[in-house]
Write a protein that holds these residues in place. Structure first.
Motif, PDB file in Angstrom:
ATOM      1  N   HIS A  14      -9.948   4.830  -6.313  1.00 58.70           N
ATOM      2  CA  HIS A  14      -8.893   4.796  -5.612  1.00 58.70           C
ATOM      3  C   HIS A  14      -8.877   3.783  -4.261  1.00 58.70           C
ATOM      4  O   HIS A  14      -7.926   3.595  -3.580  1.00 58.70           O
ATOM      5  CB  HIS A  14      -8.346   5.862  -5.159  1.00 58.70           C
ATOM      6  N   GLN A  15     -10.019   3.340  -4.034  1.00 62.31           N
ATOM      7  CA  GLN A  15     -10.335   2.338  -3.220  1.00 62.31           C
ATOM      8  C   GLN A  15     -10.179   2.693  -1.629  1.00 62.31           C
ATOM      9  O   GLN A  15      -9.658   1.912  -0.788  1.00 62.31           O
ATOM     10  CB  GLN A  15      -9.438   0.995  -3.290  1.00 62.31           C
ATOM     11  N   LEU A  16     -10.474   4.012  -1.617  1.00 60.84           N
ATOM     12  CA  LEU A  16     -10.447   4.794  -0.394  1.00 60.84           C
ATOM     13  C   LEU A  16     -11.631   4.595   0.701  1.00 60.84           C
ATOM     14  O   LEU A  16     -11.618   4.648   1.603  1.00 60.84           O
ATOM     15  CB  LEU A  16      -9.797   6.088  -0.346  1.00 60.84           C
ATOM     16  N   ILE A  17     -12.846   4.413  -0.299  1.00 61.21           N
ATOM     17  CA  ILE A  17     -14.061   4.111   0.253  1.00 61.21           C
ATOM     18  C   ILE A  17     -14.485   2.939  -0.243  1.00 61.21           C
ATOM     19  O   ILE A  17     -14.181   2.846  -1.481  1.00 61.21           O
ATOM     20  CB  ILE A  17     -14.873   5.317   0.302  1.00 61.21           C
ATOM     21  N   GLU A  18     -15.769   2.330   0.254  1.00 60.47           N
ATOM     22  CA  GLU A  18     -16.282   1.249  -0.482  1.00 60.47           C
ATOM     23  C   GLU A  18     -17.709   1.320   0.043  1.00 60.47           C
ATOM     24  O   GLU A  18     -18.065   2.001   0.854  1.00 60.47           O
ATOM     25  CB  GLU A  18     -15.887  -0.100   0.045  1.00 60.47           C
TER      26      GLU A  18
ATOM     27  N   ILE B 240     -15.157   4.117   4.920  1.00 62.22           N
ATOM     28  CA  ILE B 240     -13.901   4.063   4.722  1.00 62.22           C
ATOM     29  C   ILE B 240     -13.340   2.843   4.497  1.00 62.22           C
ATOM     30  O   ILE B 240     -13.563   1.938   5.348  1.00 62.22           O
ATOM     31  CB  ILE B 240     -13.274   5.178   5.639  1.00 62.22           C
ATOM     32  N   THR B 241     -12.314   2.594   3.917  1.00 63.67           N
ATOM     33  CA  THR B 241     -11.359   1.335   3.696  1.00 63.67           C
ATOM     34  C   THR B 241     -10.168   1.584   4.815  1.00 63.67           C
ATOM     35  O   THR B 241      -9.967   2.507   5.102  1.00 63.67           O
ATOM     36  CB  THR B 241     -10.893   0.744   2.490  1.00 63.67           C
ATOM     37  N   GLU B 242      -9.562   0.337   4.956  1.00 62.52           N
ATOM     38  CA  GLU B 242      -8.244   0.337   5.646  1.00 62.52           C
ATOM     39  C   GLU B 242      -7.260   1.225   5.072  1.00 62.52           C
ATOM     40  O   GLU B 242      -6.516   1.984   5.598  1.00 62.52           O
ATOM     41  CB  GLU B 242      -7.694  -0.988   5.906  1.00 62.52           C
ATOM     42  N   LEU B 243      -7.319   1.369   3.624  1.00 59.20           N
ATOM     43  CA  LEU B 243      -6.329   1.972   2.956  1.00 59.20           C
ATOM     44  C   LEU B 243      -6.912   3.609   3.138  1.00 59.20           C
ATOM     45  O   LEU B 243      -6.003   4.536   3.385  1.00 59.20           O
ATOM     46  CB  LEU B 243      -6.334   1.863   1.443  1.00 59.20           C
TER      47      LEU B 243
ATOM     48  N   MET C 270       0.993  -1.252   0.109  1.00 57.93           N
ATOM     49  CA  MET C 270       0.022   0.058   0.083  1.00 57.93           C
ATOM     50  C   MET C 270       1.058   1.309   0.083  1.00 57.93           C
ATOM     51  O   MET C 270       1.572   1.514   0.988  1.00 57.93           O
ATOM     52  CB  MET C 270      -0.992   0.086   1.207  1.00 57.93           C
ATOM     53  N   ASN C 271       0.665   2.222  -0.984  1.00 57.97           N
ATOM     54  CA  ASN C 271       1.365   3.212  -1.089  1.00 57.97           C
ATOM     55  C   ASN C 271       0.569   4.732  -0.633  1.00 57.97           C
ATOM     56  O   ASN C 271      -0.168   4.932  -1.723  1.00 57.97           O
ATOM     57  CB  ASN C 271       1.980   3.474  -2.566  1.00 57.97           C
ATOM     58  N   GLU C 272       0.434   4.785   0.545  1.00 59.67           N
ATOM     59  CA  GLU C 272      -0.525   5.734   0.845  1.00 59.67           C
ATOM     60  C   GLU C 272      -0.068   7.087   0.229  1.00 59.67           C
ATOM     61  O   GLU C 272      -0.801   8.145   0.029  1.00 59.67           O
ATOM     62  CB  GLU C 272      -0.591   5.905   2.536  1.00 59.67           C
ATOM     63  N   ASN C 273       1.201   7.426   0.044  1.00 60.22           N
ATOM     64  CA  ASN C 273       1.491   8.610  -0.084  1.00 60.22           C
ATOM     65  C   ASN C 273       1.250   9.309  -1.640  1.00 60.22           C
ATOM     66  O   ASN C 273       1.213  10.393  -1.845  1.00 60.22           O
ATOM     67  CB  ASN C 273       3.255   8.803   0.057  1.00 60.22           C
ATOM     68  N   LYS C 274       0.805   8.228  -2.411  1.00 60.31           N
ATOM     69  CA  LYS C 274       0.519   8.555  -3.669  1.00 60.31           C
ATOM     70  C   LYS C 274      -0.792   9.468  -3.870  1.00 60.31           C
ATOM     71  O   LYS C 274      -1.312  10.088  -4.672  1.00 60.31           O
ATOM     72  CB  LYS C 274       0.515   7.457  -4.690  1.00 60.31           C
ATOM     73  N   HIS C 275      -1.549   9.495  -2.475  1.00 59.14           N
ATOM     74  CA  HIS C 275      -2.647  10.088  -2.395  1.00 59.14           C
ATOM     75  C   HIS C 275      -2.688  11.291  -1.604  1.00 59.14           C
ATOM     76  O   HIS C 275      -3.738  11.746  -1.548  1.00 59.14           O
ATOM     77  CB  HIS C 275      -3.687   9.010  -1.796  1.00 59.14           C
ATOM     78  N   LEU C 276      -1.531  11.786  -1.175  1.00 58.58           N
ATOM     79  CA  LEU C 276      -1.409  12.915  -0.538  1.00 58.58           C
ATOM     80  C   LEU C 276      -0.829  14.090  -1.422  1.00 58.58           C
ATOM     81  O   LEU C 276      -0.225  13.809  -2.242  1.00 58.58           O
ATOM     82  CB  LEU C 276      -0.394  12.460   0.814  1.00 58.58           C
ATOM     83  N   PRO C 277      -1.013  15.151  -0.865  1.00 62.57           N
ATOM     84  CA  PRO C 277      -1.839  15.666   0.295  1.00 62.57           C
ATOM     85  C   PRO C 277      -3.406  15.618  -0.253  1.00 62.57           C
ATOM     86  O   PRO C 277      -3.639  15.801  -1.345  1.00 62.57           O
ATOM     87  CB  PRO C 277      -1.462  16.951   0.367  1.00 62.57           C
ATOM     88  N   LEU C 278      -4.315  15.315   0.859  1.00 58.44           N
ATOM     89  CA  LEU C 278      -5.707  15.332   0.623  1.00 58.44           C
ATOM     90  C   LEU C 278      -6.115  16.744   0.182  1.00 58.44           C
ATOM     91  O   LEU C 278      -5.435  17.848   0.889  1.00 58.44           O
ATOM     92  CB  LEU C 278      -6.414  14.901   1.502  1.00 58.44           C
ATOM     93  N   THR C 279      -6.921  16.894  -0.410  1.00 58.63           N
ATOM     94  CA  THR C 279      -7.922  18.296  -0.440  1.00 58.63           C
ATOM     95  C   THR C 279      -8.556  18.349   0.823  1.00 58.63           C
ATOM     96  O   THR C 279      -9.021  17.298   1.344  1.00 58.63           O
ATOM     97  CB  THR C 279      -8.969  18.445  -1.732  1.00 58.63           C
ATOM     98  N   GLU C 280      -8.764  19.709   1.120  1.00 57.43           N
ATOM     99  CA  GLU C 280      -9.858  19.841   2.216  1.00 57.43           C
ATOM    100  C   GLU C 280     -11.228  18.956   2.333  1.00 57.43           C
ATOM    101  O   GLU C 280     -11.549  18.475   3.293  1.00 57.43           O
ATOM    102  CB  GLU C 280      -9.796  21.287   2.813  1.00 57.43           C
ATOM    103  N   THR C 281     -11.700  19.095   1.130  1.00 60.14           N
ATOM    104  CA  THR C 281     -12.920  18.358   1.090  1.00 60.14           C
ATOM    105  C   THR C 281     -12.983  16.893   1.016  1.00 60.14           C
ATOM    106  O   THR C 281     -13.832  16.246   1.637  1.00 60.14           O
ATOM    107  CB  THR C 281     -13.790  18.905  -0.291  1.00 60.14           C
TER     108      THR C 281
END
Length: 109
Positions: free
Chosen positions: A58-62, A76-79, A1-12
């Motif tokens: 992006h499989q961040l929610i399901e 929300i998913t574990e990722l 799991m590469n969480e960093n590819k999703h960062l930074p998140l937008t505020e929304t």
């Protein structure tokens, strides 16, 4: 799991993920975001559903099973939890660095 590819998140997106720590459908998510932000952030339905589609991709929610067939419910998913946590830690570091730099300049926070 590469969480960093999703960062930074937008505020929304941050608020959507935070809202989905518990199962919720669109209206509840919009209400949670407004409540969590103290009324500062209000999401339009189109914006929310675009964000939901992206987060699903992006499989961040399901999808979450619900007896209410009229509304789609998500969680929300574990990722997603890991990404949310990493972004929180990133922002905490930013705040600490800012505090240190302002204190060096004699500016109290």
């Amino acid at each position: 799991m590469n969480e960093n590819k999703h960062l930074p998140l937008t505020e929304t997106v941050y608020y959507v993920l935070l809202s989905l720590l518990h199962p919720a459908h669109g209206y509840i998510i919009m209400k949670n975001i407004e409540d969590l932000s103290g009324g500062r952030v209000k999401m339009a339905p189109g914006t929310l559903y675009g964000a939901i589609e992206n987060l699903l991709k992006h499989q961040l929610i399901e999808p979450y099973p619900s007896e209410d067939r009229r509304r789609k419910t998500y969680i929300i998913t574990e990722l997603g939890r890991s990404v949310l946590r990493k972004d929180m830690e990133r922002m905490e570091r930013l705040v600490e660095i800012t505090r240190q730099e302002l204190n060096k300049k004699g500016e109290a926070i």
